[in-house]
Design an enzyme around this catalytic site. Structure first.
Site, PDB file in Angstrom:
ATOM      1  N   ASP A   1      -8.188  16.113 -17.867  1.00 38.27           N
ATOM      2  CA  ASP A   1      -8.401  14.695 -18.138  1.00 38.27           C
ATOM      3  C   ASP A   1      -7.976  14.465 -19.583  1.00 38.27           C
ATOM      4  O   ASP A   1      -8.624  14.925 -20.526  1.00 38.27           O
ATOM      5  CB  ASP A   1      -9.878  14.330 -17.941  1.00 38.27           C
TER       6      ASP A   1
ATOM      7  N   ARG B   1       0.826  -1.211   0.000  1.00 38.24           N
ATOM      8  CA  ARG B   1       0.000   0.000   0.000  1.00 38.24           C
ATOM      9  C   ARG B   1       0.860   1.261   0.000  1.00 38.24           C
ATOM     10  O   ARG B   1       0.386   2.346  -0.331  1.00 38.24           O
ATOM     11  CB  ARG B   1      -0.957  -0.018   1.200  1.00 38.24           C
TER      12      ARG B   1
ATOM     13  N   LYS C   1      -8.306   2.831 -20.284  1.00 37.89           N
ATOM     14  CA  LYS C   1      -8.642   3.072 -21.678  1.00 37.89           C
ATOM     15  C   LYS C   1      -7.410   2.890 -22.577  1.00 37.89           C
ATOM     16  O   LYS C   1      -6.901   1.797 -22.716  1.00 37.89           O
ATOM     17  CB  LYS C   1      -9.270   4.463 -21.819  1.00 37.89           C
TER      18      LYS C   1
ATOM     19  N   TYR D   1     -16.604  13.206 -18.212  1.00 35.38           N
ATOM     20  CA  TYR D   1     -17.067  11.834 -18.038  1.00 35.38           C
ATOM     21  C   TYR D   1     -18.182  11.816 -16.992  1.00 35.38           C
ATOM     22  O   TYR D   1     -18.099  12.512 -15.978  1.00 35.38           O
ATOM     23  CB  TYR D   1     -15.893  10.948 -17.619  1.00 35.38           C
TER      24      TYR D   1
END
Length: 389
Positions: free
Chosen positions: A185, A66, A210, A120
């Protein structure tokens, strides 16, 4: 490391892998460990104290997944090189990446966000809902400067935008932001077509799911930024646990190596499809950015749902950027969560379809689109389904 400037195509293949030959390796290793031996407890305590104080990437052997992972770090280094930033911080998804940025700015008392639609759908929802304690002012690019307040921590834009492919002049927008960081973005454009930091952006976000991954088999997000911002994002990631899995980091690093080739080939096919769609009487409007790219949006005279139901080679599905072509109806799926009035204001009509062009032959894709448009043309347009409340 050789610091001679290299082309994007070369960087995509070699960034994050420069040490492999010295390690006696050709492919990047995949480290799946969740924890690591710590024999010198005092030294580990000092390193943990330093991370807690600064958020700097820990030097030396890993401690816990982590905090950091060697495979993920390779992807972060490579993506930062492609975007031209100091560094990058990877997350479990694009939404986890955006959430971390919002939390970081809110932790400094800067809870207000200025944003430009469309974004989005889930990004829009996260900002509008105030789930993370943020307040948003929606405006057009010309209104950004007037919308900024003393507690504004971020200006956010997506260009080309999802799903209308609207473009924003990033240099002008960055000037309007003044000292407030501009987050872009860059999922649709990728660094192959656009590097926002060269136009004044401070943070560049990707849904790595993507184009960066490129094969529809990995979920991830990443923020490319300066080192000071990255330190805060690493601390948020450690505290909230939105870490990228090492296997995802491995797949994303591998995906970057073919990113320029994929995007350019897909873009060439998309441009030809745009030309044919623009001449088709069954299509009322085509949206395609000046920047180019592999994303197309178009509005049909008939029922758009009949088009998605009729495709056979093209897959009717959400997401984008894969090697295969996908098509979806934003008002029904990707932007369903956005209020209908806000969808319309953002240019997302009920007749709009969004298509992510893959690597198939253009003639095969056109044959499938042509028969799907014929099917839609035979169907009467249906009344839109009301959004759930």
């Amino acid at each position: 490391m050789d610091t001679t400037p290299r082309s994007l195509a070369t960087e995509a293949v070699h960034a994050g892998r420069e040490d492999l030959a010295d390690l006696g390796l050709h492919a990047a290793p995949l480290d799946l460990s969740t924890t690591y031996p710590s024999r010198d407890v005092a030294a580990e305590a000092a390193r943990l104290d330093e991370f807690a104080a600064t958020g700097a990437r820990m030097e030396g052997p890993p401690v816990y997944a982590r905090l950091d992972n060697p495979t993920v770090a390779r992807f972060e280094d490579a993506l930062a090189r492609l975007e031209g930033t100091d560094t990058a911080v990877a997350f479990a998804s694009g939404m986890a990446a955006l959430s971390a940025v919002l939390l970081l700015r809110a932790s400094a008392g800067l809870r207000h966000v200025v944003a430009v639609r469309p974004l989005y759908g889930c990004s829009d929802h996260l900002l509008t809902s105030g789930l993370l304690g943020t307040e948003v002012t929606w405006t057009d690019p010309a209104g950004v400067a007037d919308a900024i307040r003393p507690d504004t921590g971020l200006v956010m834009v997506e260009t080309p935008a999802n799903p209308t492919l609207a473009e924003v002049d990033l240099r002008a927008l960055a000037h309007s932001c003044g000292s407030v960081p501009l987050l872009v973005d860059n999922t649709f454009a990728t660094p192959v077509l656009q590097r926002p930091v060269e136009h004044g952006a401070r943070l560049v976000m990707h849904s790595a799911t993507k184009y960066l991954g490129g094969h529809g088999d990995v979920l991830g997000g990443v923020v490319a930024c300066d080192e000071e911002t990255a330190r805060g994002l690493r601390q948020i990631r450690f505290a909230t646990g939105g870490v990228l899995h090492p296997l995802a980091g491995y797949l994303l690093l591998r995906g970057l190596s073919t990113l320029p080739v994929r995007v350019r080939a897909q873009s060439a096919t998309a441009a030809e499809l745009v030309r044919r769609l623009a001449e088709d009487p069954r299509v009322t409007r085509v949206h395609y950015p000046r920047l180019g790219g592999a994303m197309i949006a178009f509005e049909v005279a008939g029922d758009p749902r009949a088009v998605t139901a009729a495709v056979r080679l093209i897959t009717p599905a959400v997401s984008l950027g894969s090697v295969d072509t996908l098509i979806q109806h934003p008002a029904s799926i990707s932007h369903r969560i956005v209020d209908p009035g806000d969808r319309q204001a953002g240019g997302i009509s009920e007749h709009l379809l969004r298509m992510s062009v893959g690597l198939e032959d253009v003639e095969d894709l056109w044959r499938d689109l042509d028969q799907a448009l014929r099917a839609a043309d035979r169907q009467p347009a249906r009344t839109p389904v009301p959004a759930a409340r």
